[in-house]
Design a protein around this motif. Structure first.
Motif, PDB file in Angstrom:
ATOM      1  N   LYS A  46      22.914  -4.986   0.200  1.00  0.00           N
ATOM      2  CA  LYS A  46      22.876  -5.675  -1.099  1.00  0.00           C
ATOM      3  C   LYS A  46      23.996  -6.695  -1.188  1.00  0.00           C
ATOM      4  O   LYS A  46      24.818  -6.691  -2.103  1.00  0.00           O
ATOM      5  CB  LYS A  46      22.985  -4.677  -2.256  1.00  0.00           C
ATOM      6  CG  LYS A  46      21.819  -3.721  -2.359  1.00  0.00           C
ATOM      7  CD  LYS A  46      21.956  -2.820  -3.565  1.00  0.00           C
ATOM      8  CE  LYS A  46      20.786  -1.877  -3.697  1.00  0.00           C
ATOM      9  NZ  LYS A  46      20.915  -0.994  -4.878  1.00  0.00           N
ATOM     10  N   GLU A  60      24.886  -8.909  -4.420  1.00  0.00           N
ATOM     11  CA  GLU A  60      25.447  -8.382  -5.666  1.00  0.00           C
ATOM     12  C   GLU A  60      26.976  -8.445  -5.683  1.00  0.00           C
ATOM     13  O   GLU A  60      27.570  -8.936  -6.622  1.00  0.00           O
ATOM     14  CB  GLU A  60      24.976  -6.940  -5.862  1.00  0.00           C
ATOM     15  CG  GLU A  60      23.474  -6.814  -6.051  1.00  0.00           C
ATOM     16  CD  GLU A  60      23.049  -5.383  -6.306  1.00  0.00           C
ATOM     17  OE1 GLU A  60      23.954  -4.525  -6.413  1.00  0.00           O
ATOM     18  OE2 GLU A  60      21.840  -5.123  -6.407  1.00  0.00           O
ATOM     19  N   GLU A  84      27.045   0.270  -4.556  1.00  0.00           N
ATOM     20  CA  GLU A  84      26.159   0.833  -5.573  1.00  0.00           C
ATOM     21  C   GLU A  84      26.909   1.543  -6.696  1.00  0.00           C
ATOM     22  O   GLU A  84      26.274   2.089  -7.600  1.00  0.00           O
ATOM     23  CB  GLU A  84      25.183   1.815  -4.909  1.00  0.00           C
ATOM     24  CG  GLU A  84      24.180   1.138  -3.994  1.00  0.00           C
ATOM     25  CD  GLU A  84      23.213   2.119  -3.370  1.00  0.00           C
ATOM     26  OE1 GLU A  84      23.437   3.338  -3.533  1.00  0.00           O
ATOM     27  OE2 GLU A  84      22.234   1.676  -2.738  1.00  0.00           O
ATOM     28  N   ARG A 128      29.005   2.008 -10.141  1.00  0.00           N
ATOM     29  CA  ARG A 128      28.859   1.334 -11.438  1.00  0.00           C
ATOM     30  C   ARG A 128      30.210   0.878 -11.944  1.00  0.00           C
ATOM     31  O   ARG A 128      31.138   1.677 -12.086  1.00  0.00           O
ATOM     32  CB  ARG A 128      28.244   2.290 -12.454  1.00  0.00           C
ATOM     33  CG  ARG A 128      26.817   2.697 -12.139  1.00  0.00           C
ATOM     34  CD  ARG A 128      26.253   3.577 -13.242  1.00  0.00           C
ATOM     35  NE  ARG A 128      24.872   3.964 -12.980  1.00  0.00           N
ATOM     36  CZ  ARG A 128      24.144   4.727 -13.771  1.00  0.00           C
ATOM     37  NH1 ARG A 128      24.693   5.182 -14.905  1.00  0.00           N
ATOM     38  NH2 ARG A 128      22.906   5.031 -13.468  1.00  0.00           N
ATOM     39  N   ARG A 181      27.637   1.138   1.389  1.00  0.00           N
ATOM     40  CA  ARG A 181      26.549   1.353   0.437  1.00  0.00           C
ATOM     41  C   ARG A 181      27.035   2.094  -0.797  1.00  0.00           C
ATOM     42  O   ARG A 181      26.685   1.737  -1.927  1.00  0.00           O
ATOM     43  CB  ARG A 181      25.427   2.138   1.119  1.00  0.00           C
ATOM     44  CG  ARG A 181      24.229   2.396   0.229  1.00  0.00           C
ATOM     45  CD  ARG A 181      23.101   3.045   1.008  1.00  0.00           C
ATOM     46  NE  ARG A 181      21.917   3.195   0.179  1.00  0.00           N
ATOM     47  CZ  ARG A 181      20.746   3.616   0.639  1.00  0.00           C
ATOM     48  NH1 ARG A 181      20.620   3.922   1.924  1.00  0.00           N
ATOM     49  NH2 ARG A 181      19.708   3.733  -0.167  1.00  0.00           N
ATOM     50  N   GLN A 182      27.846   3.128  -0.618  1.00  0.00           N
ATOM     51  CA  GLN A 182      28.355   3.876  -1.762  1.00  0.00           C
ATOM     52  C   GLN A 182      29.283   3.021  -2.618  1.00  0.00           C
ATOM     53  O   GLN A 182      29.306   3.157  -3.844  1.00  0.00           O
ATOM     54  CB  GLN A 182      29.091   5.115  -1.271  1.00  0.00           C
ATOM     55  CG  GLN A 182      28.215   6.112  -0.532  1.00  0.00           C
ATOM     56  CD  GLN A 182      28.953   7.381  -0.186  1.00  0.00           C
ATOM     57  OE1 GLN A 182      29.999   7.666  -0.745  1.00  0.00           O
ATOM     58  NE2 GLN A 182      28.408   8.138   0.757  1.00  0.00           N
ATOM     59  N   THR A 231      33.730   1.242  -8.532  1.00  0.00           N
ATOM     60  CA  THR A 231      33.878   0.620  -7.211  1.00  0.00           C
ATOM     61  C   THR A 231      35.218   0.973  -6.578  1.00  0.00           C
ATOM     62  O   THR A 231      35.298   1.313  -5.389  1.00  0.00           O
ATOM     63  CB  THR A 231      33.738  -0.899  -7.341  1.00  0.00           C
ATOM     64  OG1 THR A 231      32.463  -1.215  -7.911  1.00  0.00           O
ATOM     65  CG2 THR A 231      33.870  -1.573  -5.997  1.00  0.00           C
TER      66      THR A 231
END
Length: 851
Positions: free
Chosen positions: A532, A535, A427, A429, A423-424, A434
């Motif tokens: 997610k 994405e 998410e 930017r 998750r980190q 990443t």
């Protein structure tokens, strides 16, 4: 050196040949310039005051001499490299001459070196010494008797230095040299350091005459006596640069200094020339041929990829071992204070002092949960002791406590554990964020995530100018693969860390040892897998491929924690031939759920004080009365762990169970309304795979039936014929709503079977939404409008086909059935639209009347 026939006629001050050339009469022929007015020594004499700057007549920087007075230049008196230090000291002429007359023969005294260089038999008298620190030498002005010439004195001095060489302490490999000054020296204090190349400019001796350009033979004959010459370069014949010049390259810098100090301002006339020429010498920076650099700059298409490969190899050789070290200490937690013996001892000694009630409450609640899932914990612990080269997948909805179950129970007390929270990473930017987040998750450092943007700009600039892609910049995919590859190497080192040479299986290879000892392998826990997933799917693909490599190579056990029901599609790409060890975490049963809530409340005893000294918000007796309502409330709330924790917190604040559950249901209904029903249509609608009408259809049907058949939903008009862009695929819409946790899809023998609410509390929230007349009327109106649009499309299709059939030249009986079918379908669609419009009219009245 005595040259042969040299076509030069140097012109001296008194009509006689310059003294240093008296023995080379066969090479030179002289005549006087006194009558011609070319003598450069006719200047009024003036005593030197200082040599720190320009000196001489009118501060011009030139040295003047009287008749029977000449100048010698002594080289190698001062070190060239220490010029800036020596210039800090003022050298006064009178002081130097006094020191020269009184100087001892100390080898550390520069003035003593000059005195030692002049033989005692030389009949000369030194009248002035002018040190030149920048050139590392000194001018010595002297007088000589009438019966001798300056050339004879120079010959005697040269022979003396050759027979008894004098070497200064700072340059033991070169002796002092001395030569007679032929020209007119220029004592400048400009910042022009000596060089091995001299630029010889040919300037006119008189303003009315044009100078003659000397040939290379003449220049060689003039300058060879001062040192070894490496090359003489004449000015190109077609050059328009004036004055004409030539380059004389000496092998040694001190030879060039000696030549410039003695020849600068020298006036001579080459044989066959009608005019005299004055030589003006200056130091010139030699441009060395950089063949290697020229080749490098001329072949960027070859050099740039080689440089990129070299930098990559250097980075791997230097930084990869450091990064593996940091990953290992991150996995082993070597530097964490909680793993030290002192901390563990201190914790045992002070456990009763620093343990607070709220921690006990949490532990009691989790203990009740873990006691219920004892079988799952034992199953997972046994799986970690087996040699099973496959994934362990723990699937459960959000709030089911999967992470606490794995980290606090299954892996409790295990040291070599690596937790990766997807998750980190997802998410974060940008690509740099990443990479940085992924590196932090595995302990990969140092990481230069910012350098990727800079290298991308460099790569783009070079590609635009040379047409070659250098490869300096790396894609996100390659950098993720590099981080995971380094982590895999570190995990293998961790797994083999406990291996000893005296073990009974020491003869086994590393792979065989890891396969025989599954208990030695570290455990990699990948949490929030497929969070997610729409994405950044490339991150999940790389992580799953990396995890497959770990389990296939017996390097580590891999546990996936996911809430996505379609995890098998993603993981099957990495391990297509393996069956996963799957564990599903469901909701708690009502009895266990009640025990979980009660276990967190029963520590609030009557009369117990809070940490601030105030009485608790609710007493134990009050809680015991309220517990009679708890069974009914838990049936409505369900067994989701997060919802039960919210209920327990509300009960601690003094709310009754009914009030707390009602507020939770109301809050869940508001979330559903905001997230699924009142979403703005626009750009986001195209990105979604479901429509608002489909979400309301499921909410309405599940609220009344609690469970829907999967295929029944697929065949409904709202799903099979949706007019919303992106929601036309019914199965994708159901899967997307399931991932958003609005619904839960239950499987039977591997196929989707039934559809229920995403959370137990959602069942009550769906009913609460149906009770709201305005919401129900608005959503039903939207569904009926879409159904009317669907039937209108059917009518358009039927009318278009009927129009096509009517345009045929002759009506055949074979088309009668098709025409009748289309007419019946058109009639049926029209009847449905009429019924929809009646219902829509009623709903509009409700919306107009209700607030």
């Amino acid at each position: 050196m005595t040259p042969g026939r040299v076509p030069l006629r140097p012109l001296a001050r008194n009509g006689s040949a310059p003294p240093f050339l008296a023995t080379a009469a066969s090479a030179f022929r002289y005549q006087s310039l006194v009558a011609a007015g070319l003598s450069p020594w006719r200047c009024p004499a003036r005593r030197w005051e200082s040599t720190s700057g320009a000196a001489g007549s009118g501060k011009t920087g030139h040295i003047d001499t009287h008749p029977k007075e000449s100048i010698l230049f002594f080289d190698n008196i001062f070190p060239l490299k220490l010029t800036s230090v020596l210039l800090m000291r003022a050298w006064e002429t009178s002081d130097i001459l006094e020191r020269f007359n009184n100087a001892s023969l100390s080898f550390l005294n520069p003035i003593g070196l000059v005195k030692r260089a002049i033989p005692r038999t030389a009949p000369i008298k030194v009248t002035e010494i002018i040190p030149r620190l920048k050139e590392g030498g000194a001018y010595v002005k002297f007088t000589y008797p009438d019966n001798m010439s300056a050339a004879e004195i120079e010959d005697e001095l040269v022979r003396s230095l050759e027979n008894k060489p004098i070497k200064p302490w700072f340059n033991p490999f070169r002796s002092i040299k001395a030569r007679l000054v032929l020209g007119r020296p220029w004592l400048e204090d400009l910042h022009r350091l000596p060089k091995s190349r001299l630029k010889v400019e040919f300037v006119p001796a008189k303003d009315s005459e044009l100078p003659a350009e000397l040939s290379q033979e003449s220049l060689y004959s003039l300058f060879r006596r001062y040192g070894k010459i490496s090359d003489i370069i004449s000015q190109p014949s077609d050059s328009k640069v004036l004055p004409r010049f030539a380059y004389v390259d000496f092998v040694l810098v001190r030879d060039a200094i000696l030549a410039r100090s003695c020849v600068h301002g020298f006036v001579l006339q080459e044989e066959g020339s009608r005019t005299a020429t004055r030589l003006r010498l200056s130091y010139e920076q030699r441009v060395k041929p950089h063949h290697i650099w020229n080749w490098i700059t001329s072949h960027p298409r070859i050099v740039i990829p080689i440089v990129a490969a070299f930098l990559a190899a250097f980075t791997v050789a230097v930084f990869d071992p450091i990064r593996e070290f940091f990953v290992k200490i991150h996995v082993q937690k070597s530097f964490e204070i909680t793993n030290s013996r002192f901390y563990k001892w201190l914790k045992r000694q002070t456990w009763d002092i620093f343990t607070f009630r709220k921690h006990k409450d949490d532990d009691a609640g989790l203990s009740a949960l873990f006691a219920h899932r004892k079988d799952l914990i034992d199953s997972l612990q046994n799986a970690l002791l087996e040699t099973v080269e496959t994934f362990i997948v723990v699937h459960g909805p959000r709030g089911s406590g999967s992470r606490e179950l794995i980290m606090d129970q299954v892996l409790a007390g295990r040291r070599d554990v690596l937790l990766v929270d997807c998750r980190q990473v997802v998410e974060a930017r940008g690509e740099a964020g990443t990479i940085r987040k992924l590196a932090n998750q595995v302990g990969y450092r140092p990481v230069f995530s910012w350098a990727n943007n800079l290298s991308s700009m460099i790569d783009l600039a070079i590609q635009g100018t040379t047409g070659v892609k250098t490869g300096f910049s790396e894609t996100l995919e390659s950098q993720i693969a590099k981080i995971l590859q380094t982590t895999a190497g570190a995990l293998k080192d961790v797994a083999l860390a406990g291996r000893k040479k005296d073990d009974k299986d020491a003869a086994l290879t590393d792979d065989a040892y890891l396969e025989a000892h599954p208990e030695r392998r570290p455990v990699v826990v990948i949490d929030n897998f497929l969070h997610k997933s729409d994405e950044k799917g490339i991150i999940y693909d790389k992580i799953s491929e990396w995890a497959a490599a770990l389990v296939q190579s017996s390097i580590a056990h891999v546990i996936f924690l996911t809430t996505d029901t379609s995890y098998s599609k993603s993981l099957s790409k990495s391990l297509p031939d393996r069956m996963f060890h799957q564990i599903t975490l469901g909701d708690l049963t009502p009895d266990v759920a009640k025990h979980f809530v009660v276990s967190q409340l029963e520590l609030d005893e009557p009369g117990k004080k809070e940490e601030n000294g105030n009485p608790p918000a609710v007493t134990g007796s009050q809680l015991r009365k309220d517990l009679q309502e708890l069974d009914q409330c838990i049936d409505a709330l369900g067994g989701r762990l997060t919802d039960l924790q919210v209920l327990a917190r509300r009960l601690k604040l003094g709310q009754s169970p009914k009030k707390a559950v009602s507020d939770i249901i109301e809050q869940s209904a508001s979330e559903i309304l905001r997230m699924f029903l009142l979403t703005n249509k626009g750009a986001n609608e195209r990105e979604r795979k479901w429509s608002t009408e489909q979400a309301w259809y499921l909410i309405k049907e599940i609220a009344t039936k609690e469970s829907l058949r999967y295929n029944e939903v697929l065949l409904s008009s709202t799903f099979s014929s949706s007019t919303t862009p992106g929601a036309s695929n019914a199965e994708a819409a159901i899967e997307s709503l399931s991932n958003a946790e609005l619904i839960t899809v239950k499987s039977h023998h591997g196929r989707p079977s039934t559809i229920r609410a995403g959370k137990p509390v959602y069942q009550a929230a769906f009913k609460r939404l149906l009770e709201d007349a305005v919401v129900r009327a608005r959503m039903d109106l939207a569904v009926l409008s879409e159904l009317a649009k669907i039937e209108a499309k059917n009518i358009d299709k039927a009318e278009g086909e009927l129009s096509l059939l009517g345009s045929l030249p002759s009506q055949s009986y074979q088309a009668e059935d098709r025409v009748n079918y289309l007419l019946a379908k058109l009639q049926s669609s029209q009847q449905k639209i009429a019924a929809y419009e009646k219902e829509m009219a009623v709903l509009k009245e409700v919306l107009a009347e209700e607030a």
